[in-house]
Write an enzyme that holds these catalytic residues in place. Sequence first.
Site, PDB file in Angstrom:
ATOM      1  N   HIS B 121       0.884  -1.172   0.000  1.00 57.40           N
ATOM      2  CA  HIS B 121       0.000   0.000   0.000  1.00 57.40           C
ATOM      3  C   HIS B 121       0.924   1.224   0.000  1.00 57.40           C
ATOM      4  O   HIS B 121       2.029   1.175   0.547  1.00 57.40           O
ATOM      5  CB  HIS B 121      -0.813  -0.066   1.293  1.00 57.40           C
ATOM      6  CG  HIS B 121      -1.901   0.949   1.430  1.00 57.40           C
ATOM      7  ND1 HIS B 121      -1.654   2.262   1.747  1.00 57.40           N
ATOM      8  CD2 HIS B 121      -3.250   0.843   1.323  1.00 57.40           C
ATOM      9  CE1 HIS B 121      -2.800   2.911   1.832  1.00 57.40           C
ATOM     10  NE2 HIS B 121      -3.783   2.073   1.568  1.00 57.40           N
ATOM     11  N   ASP B 198       3.209  -4.450   8.070  1.00 59.60           N
ATOM     12  CA  ASP B 198       1.976  -3.695   7.911  1.00 59.60           C
ATOM     13  C   ASP B 198       0.818  -4.674   8.098  1.00 59.60           C
ATOM     14  O   ASP B 198       0.557  -5.500   7.230  1.00 59.60           O
ATOM     15  CB  ASP B 198       1.967  -3.044   6.516  1.00 59.60           C
ATOM     16  CG  ASP B 198       0.591  -2.469   6.150  1.00 59.60           C
ATOM     17  OD1 ASP B 198      -0.359  -2.616   6.940  1.00 59.60           O
ATOM     18  OD2 ASP B 198       0.489  -1.878   5.064  1.00 59.60           O
ATOM     19  N   GLN B 201      -4.348  -5.257   6.903  1.00 61.79           N
ATOM     20  CA  GLN B 201      -5.319  -6.191   6.314  1.00 61.79           C
ATOM     21  C   GLN B 201      -5.302  -7.568   6.981  1.00 61.79           C
ATOM     22  O   GLN B 201      -6.015  -8.462   6.541  1.00 61.79           O
ATOM     23  CB  GLN B 201      -5.053  -6.358   4.811  1.00 61.79           C
ATOM     24  CG  GLN B 201      -5.269  -5.115   3.991  1.00 61.79           C
ATOM     25  CD  GLN B 201      -6.723  -4.670   3.933  1.00 61.79           C
ATOM     26  OE1 GLN B 201      -7.638  -5.438   4.222  1.00 61.79           O
ATOM     27  NE2 GLN B 201      -6.938  -3.412   3.574  1.00 61.79           N
ATOM     28  N   LYS B 224     -10.188  -0.716  10.581  1.00 61.20           N
ATOM     29  CA  LYS B 224     -10.282  -1.920   9.759  1.00 61.20           C
ATOM     30  C   LYS B 224     -10.498  -3.160  10.628  1.00 61.20           C
ATOM     31  O   LYS B 224     -10.513  -4.276  10.132  1.00 61.20           O
ATOM     32  CB  LYS B 224      -9.008  -2.098   8.917  1.00 61.20           C
ATOM     33  CG  LYS B 224      -8.839  -1.058   7.810  1.00 61.20           C
ATOM     34  CD  LYS B 224      -7.724  -1.482   6.875  1.00 61.20           C
ATOM     35  CE  LYS B 224      -7.089  -0.337   6.115  1.00 61.20           C
ATOM     36  NZ  LYS B 224      -7.931   0.244   5.086  1.00 61.20           N
ATOM     37  N   CYS B 364      -4.841   2.326  -3.516  1.00 61.95           N
ATOM     38  CA  CYS B 364      -3.586   2.856  -2.947  1.00 61.95           C
ATOM     39  C   CYS B 364      -2.407   1.926  -3.210  1.00 61.95           C
ATOM     40  O   CYS B 364      -1.496   1.838  -2.384  1.00 61.95           O
ATOM     41  CB  CYS B 364      -3.706   3.123  -1.456  1.00 61.95           C
ATOM     42  SG  CYS B 364      -4.931   4.358  -1.037  1.00 61.95           S
TER      43      CYS B 364
END
Lengths: 134, 407
Positions: B121, B198, B201, B224, B364
């Site tokens: 991203h 990261d 997700q 999220k 993104c």
Amino acid sequence: MRHSGYLESKMTHQLYREILIDHYRNPRHSQLLESPTHAADTANRSCGDRVQVTLLVENSKITNVGILTEGCSLAVAGGSVLAERIIGKSLEDSQTLNEREIFTLLGGIEPSASRARCAALALEAFRQSVRSRS
Amino acid sequence: MTLTSIRDQFPILHQTVNGHPLAYLDNGASTQKPRSVIDAIVSLYEHDYANVHRGIHTLSERASALYDSARARIASFIGAQHAHELIFTRGTTESINLVASSYLEPRLSKGDAVVTTLMEHHSNFVPWQQLCLKAGAELRVVPILDNGTLDIQALASMLDSRVKLLSVVHVSNVLGVINPIEQIVSLAHRYHIPVLVDGAQSIAHLPVNVVELDVDFLAFSGHKMYGPTGIGGLYAKQQYLNEMRPYQYGGDMIAKVSLEESTWNDLPYKFEAGTPNIAGAIGLGAAIDFLQAIGMEQVREHEVELLEFLSKQLTNVKGLSILGPERLHQRSGLIAFWTDGIHPHDISTIADERGVAIRAGFHCAEPLHRSLGLMGSTRASLGVYSTKAEIDQLVGALNEALRIFGV
């Protein structure tokens, strides 16, 4: 359903009319001019759509147009109806064009705010091309 | 917990959009909020709100206790050994920028390198790109294989003593692929390279344990994971937090201030200048409780079942190409796809006309799309409340899009 949305979003069922799909699949005047007097290349940063506008202006009249759009149906069709609308008209006349007229030419669509930008991207490029002589 | 009882906890799901039942399949962008999260925020403001760690009065003590408890529950949820290893931030983006500014910038010199991947991203790409440009360092970008997975061999070959940080996404927000974090961390640690993951997700979709994965930094967003917007976290190993310079300067992050100099507060406050997002943190604490009540293994199980269904249904739609690995056990609960002749924005609009919320565009991740020769894709992403009926509704909309565009 327990309840419907507090703010029922606007119905857009009529967005994809035949006229829009037709202009998308067969965009008019989509050949870029080799020796334009005016040109612009505009992109929508949020989605990557791109419109290139080339104009041939002789004695303040737009005698030829080439608008090439890479993008969604609204962007492509928006460029196509714009090309038809401005060809043969004076520069001055064409500068009064606004978004609403593009929506009307696309069959009277009422796009959402985010999609309105798509439909008006070619218009933005056209305005830029008028300002900057190539 | 049954699917119905989970759905009943989300007031927003029970509505019609454009005359159709809402099918919310944009959970990769942001998830909806359960009643318990909404109630935690309302209850704080109605009964317990005051600034934290400041007032010698009852409300401040109550708000502080709720705030500290939220931190402890979130830290424990990701398996951190200490609550003070969890820094509250605005979200994944700020967490990554915090590491870029407080950890990497003072340690990155000309000739050094940073390793990241093509599937990142922008929030886990642009900070490193800009830091490398500023320092005259090299940004090494790990490519992806044709099957949509990370090229681990290439990654291994990019590691050496010049690399000052490796930053990689746990689950790609476009390919859906789950990267082998344990393997990547063990490769990087051979060269004593710290690893940032990261987790935007992954954290609400898979069990994530920072100790088991042995990651040095983990960034994630509250919104999220069924929590509020404007709150997120950075987990970092204590040793790194101790060595790092503060991120911002101001109230609460100091120990002592004189006219000439200042010293820094203990962890985690050293990295939390100013009045924090109190309600956000408490809301996120409630979101963690919600996820733990279901259990992350069950969350994953539900999403795998739906992913199999989604994958099968999308494969049956004419002319659709699916991004990412074919082997579903390598994937988390999202699928991005494209088709010739219909722009992702048009698919998304036609879906919206039928009550289906999906995402269209670059998500993104522009370098990844460009490398695949795509001007965007359309993405359906699942959550704990997703149903097969919603997937059927999506497939109906896709077939309608094909009909409208005569593809």
